[in-house]
Design a protein around this motif. Structure first.
Motif, PDB file in Angstrom:
ATOM      1  N   GLU A 155       0.848  -1.183   0.000  1.00 36.36           N
ATOM      2  CA  GLU A 155       0.000   0.000   0.000  1.00 36.36           C
ATOM      3  C   GLU A 155       0.891   1.242   0.000  1.00 36.36           C
ATOM      4  O   GLU A 155       2.056   1.180   0.396  1.00 36.36           O
ATOM      5  CB  GLU A 155      -0.891  -0.012   1.256  1.00 36.36           C
ATOM      6  N   LYS A 156       0.326   2.357  -0.399  1.00 36.52           N
ATOM      7  CA  LYS A 156       1.060   3.620  -0.422  1.00 36.52           C
ATOM      8  C   LYS A 156       1.548   3.973   0.986  1.00 36.52           C
ATOM      9  O   LYS A 156       0.837   3.755   1.966  1.00 36.52           O
ATOM     10  CB  LYS A 156       0.146   4.727  -0.940  1.00 36.52           C
ATOM     11  N   GLY A 157       2.758   4.513   1.073  1.00 41.56           N
ATOM     12  CA  GLY A 157       3.279   4.979   2.350  1.00 41.56           C
ATOM     13  C   GLY A 157       4.324   4.059   2.957  1.00 41.56           C
ATOM     14  O   GLY A 157       4.047   3.349   3.914  1.00 41.56           O
ATOM     15  N   ILE A 158       5.517   4.049   2.391  1.00 40.49           N
ATOM     16  CA  ILE A 158       6.612   3.230   2.919  1.00 40.49           C
ATOM     17  C   ILE A 158       7.221   3.945   4.137  1.00 40.49           C
ATOM     18  O   ILE A 158       7.441   5.154   4.114  1.00 40.49           O
ATOM     19  CB  ILE A 158       7.685   2.989   1.834  1.00 40.49           C
ATOM     20  N   TYR A 210      -0.044   6.066  16.401  1.00 41.00           N
ATOM     21  CA  TYR A 210       1.397   5.812  16.466  1.00 41.00           C
ATOM     22  C   TYR A 210       1.779   4.435  15.929  1.00 41.00           C
ATOM     23  O   TYR A 210       2.949   4.081  15.928  1.00 41.00           O
ATOM     24  CB  TYR A 210       1.899   5.972  17.907  1.00 41.00           C
ATOM     25  N   TYR A 211       0.818   3.653  15.463  1.00 46.78           N
ATOM     26  CA  TYR A 211       1.126   2.365  14.840  1.00 46.78           C
ATOM     27  C   TYR A 211       1.723   2.643  13.453  1.00 46.78           C
ATOM     28  O   TYR A 211       1.235   3.512  12.725  1.00 46.78           O
ATOM     29  CB  TYR A 211      -0.126   1.513  14.674  1.00 46.78           C
ATOM     30  N   ASN A 212       2.729   1.886  13.082  1.00 46.29           N
ATOM     31  CA  ASN A 212       3.362   2.083  11.781  1.00 46.29           C
ATOM     32  C   ASN A 212       2.371   1.945  10.627  1.00 46.29           C
ATOM     33  O   ASN A 212       2.466   2.672   9.644  1.00 46.29           O
ATOM     34  CB  ASN A 212       4.524   1.095  11.600  1.00 46.29           C
ATOM     35  N   ALA A 213       1.415   1.028  10.746  1.00 45.46           N
ATOM     36  CA  ALA A 213       0.421   0.848   9.679  1.00 45.46           C
ATOM     37  C   ALA A 213      -0.401   2.119   9.485  1.00 45.46           C
ATOM     38  O   ALA A 213      -0.763   2.475   8.359  1.00 45.46           O
ATOM     39  CB  ALA A 213      -0.495  -0.337   9.994  1.00 45.46           C
ATOM     40  N   VAL A 214      -0.681   2.840  10.561  1.00 44.45           N
ATOM     41  CA  VAL A 214      -1.426   4.095  10.473  1.00 44.45           C
ATOM     42  C   VAL A 214      -0.498   5.217  10.000  1.00 44.45           C
ATOM     43  O   VAL A 214      -0.880   6.044   9.163  1.00 44.45           O
ATOM     44  CB  VAL A 214      -2.105   4.439  11.819  1.00 44.45           C
ATOM     45  N   LEU A 215       0.732   5.245  10.508  1.00 49.63           N
ATOM     46  CA  LEU A 215       1.699   6.276  10.086  1.00 49.63           C
ATOM     47  C   LEU A 215       1.987   6.210   8.586  1.00 49.63           C
ATOM     48  O   LEU A 215       2.300   7.218   7.970  1.00 49.63           O
ATOM     49  CB  LEU A 215       3.012   6.126  10.864  1.00 49.63           C
ATOM     50  N   SER A 216       1.855   5.034   8.000  1.00 45.46           N
ATOM     51  CA  SER A 216       2.082   4.917   6.554  1.00 45.46           C
ATOM     52  C   SER A 216       0.982   5.618   5.762  1.00 45.46           C
ATOM     53  O   SER A 216       1.223   6.102   4.659  1.00 45.46           O
ATOM     54  CB  SER A 216       2.191   3.440   6.145  1.00 45.46           C
ATOM     55  N   LYS A 217      -0.228   5.704   6.327  1.00 44.54           N
ATOM     56  CA  LYS A 217      -1.367   6.345   5.647  1.00 44.54           C
ATOM     57  C   LYS A 217      -1.617   7.770   6.113  1.00 44.54           C
ATOM     58  O   LYS A 217      -2.093   8.605   5.353  1.00 44.54           O
ATOM     59  CB  LYS A 217      -2.633   5.521   5.903  1.00 44.54           C
ATOM     60  N   GLN A 218      -1.366   8.020   7.394  1.00 42.77           N
ATOM     61  CA  GLN A 218      -1.569   9.345   7.991  1.00 42.77           C
ATOM     62  C   GLN A 218      -0.273   9.761   8.675  1.00 42.77           C
ATOM     63  O   GLN A 218      -0.146   9.692   9.903  1.00 42.77           O
ATOM     64  CB  GLN A 218      -2.731   9.298   8.992  1.00 42.77           C
ATOM     65  N   PRO A 219       0.716  10.173   7.855  1.00 42.26           N
ATOM     66  CA  PRO A 219       2.044  10.465   8.401  1.00 42.26           C
ATOM     67  C   PRO A 219       2.068  11.660   9.354  1.00 42.26           C
ATOM     68  O   PRO A 219       1.225  12.547   9.297  1.00 42.26           O
ATOM     69  CB  PRO A 219       2.900  10.723   7.166  1.00 42.26           C
ATOM     70  N   PHE A 220       3.062  11.641  10.208  1.00 43.20           N
ATOM     71  CA  PHE A 220       3.263  12.637  11.262  1.00 43.20           C
ATOM     72  C   PHE A 220       3.235  14.065  10.719  1.00 43.20           C
ATOM     73  O   PHE A 220       2.673  14.956  11.345  1.00 43.20           O
ATOM     74  CB  PHE A 220       4.606  12.339  11.952  1.00 43.20           C
ATOM     75  N   LYS A 221       3.818  14.298   9.545  1.00 37.79           N
ATOM     76  CA  LYS A 221       3.876  15.651   8.971  1.00 37.79           C
ATOM     77  C   LYS A 221       2.498  16.219   8.646  1.00 37.79           C
ATOM     78  O   LYS A 221       2.348  17.426   8.492  1.00 37.79           O
ATOM     79  CB  LYS A 221       4.771  15.680   7.735  1.00 37.79           C
ATOM     80  N   THR A 222       1.479  15.363   8.555  1.00 36.01           N
ATOM     81  CA  THR A 222       0.122  15.838   8.222  1.00 36.01           C
ATOM     82  C   THR A 222      -0.721  16.126   9.457  1.00 36.01           C
ATOM     83  O   THR A 222      -1.823  16.635   9.332  1.00 36.01           O
ATOM     84  CB  THR A 222      -0.629  14.796   7.342  1.00 36.01           C
TER      85      THR A 222
END
Length: 158
Positions: free
Chosen positions: A83-86, A143-155
């Motif tokens: 999925e998008k967001g490595i 803070y789960y990596n799976a969520v950070l891949s879709k909703q990154p910290f910068k957003t």
């Protein structure tokens, strides 16, 4: 196959870097990031891993985890299907008392975020807390990596 029990924290300084006994880069993506299960592909130290994680308990302390080592070539091929967001991060390992804290410093769209985790043998196990350990965020799915891949910290809105 095992039940993973861990606590997750924000980090309030980079003092952990001086205490690190090991560090390495990690690149990972998700073939599936459903809230009931996540299928992750990871490259760590030139070794590939395929990991399946189950749904967390309500308090976020534990969940099922299965992991299998695969070749770096296989992992690189699978990362192209993710999925998008490595996720790109450096992991530091710090020994504190009887435990090893794993501290992830994120880059790319998650730059600025640093999270520490400690794995425990039981949910009530005592552990030493280093000075650089900040607010506990165990169970906070953002803070789960799976969520950070879709909703990154910068957003995130500060």
């Amino acid at each position: 196959m095992a039940i993973e029990i861990e606590r997750k924290f924000l980090v309030n300084s980079d003092a952990f870097k001086k205490e690190a006994i090991n560090s390495y880069s990690i690149k990972q993506g998700f073939l599936n990031s459903h809230k009931k299960r996540a299928v992750r592909v990871r490259i760590k130290k030139d070794i590939g891993y395929l990991t399946i994680k189950g749904k967390s308990t309500k308090d976020g302390l534990s969940r099922f985890e299965w992991e299998k080592e695969i070749s770096k070539t296989e992992a690189e091929a699978l990362l192209k299907l993710c999925e998008k967001g490595i996720i790109d991060k450096t992991r530091y390992e710090v020994k504190c008392g009887d435990h090893i804290f794993e501290i992830d410093e994120f880059f790319g769209d998650n730059e600025g975020l640093i999270i520490a985790e400690v794995e425990l043998d039981s949910e009530n196990e005592n552990y030493e807390k280093p000075n650089w350990l900040g607010k506990e965020v165990t169970g906070d799915i953002k803070y789960y990596n799976a969520v950070l891949s879709k909703q990154p910290f910068k957003t995130w809105k500060k």
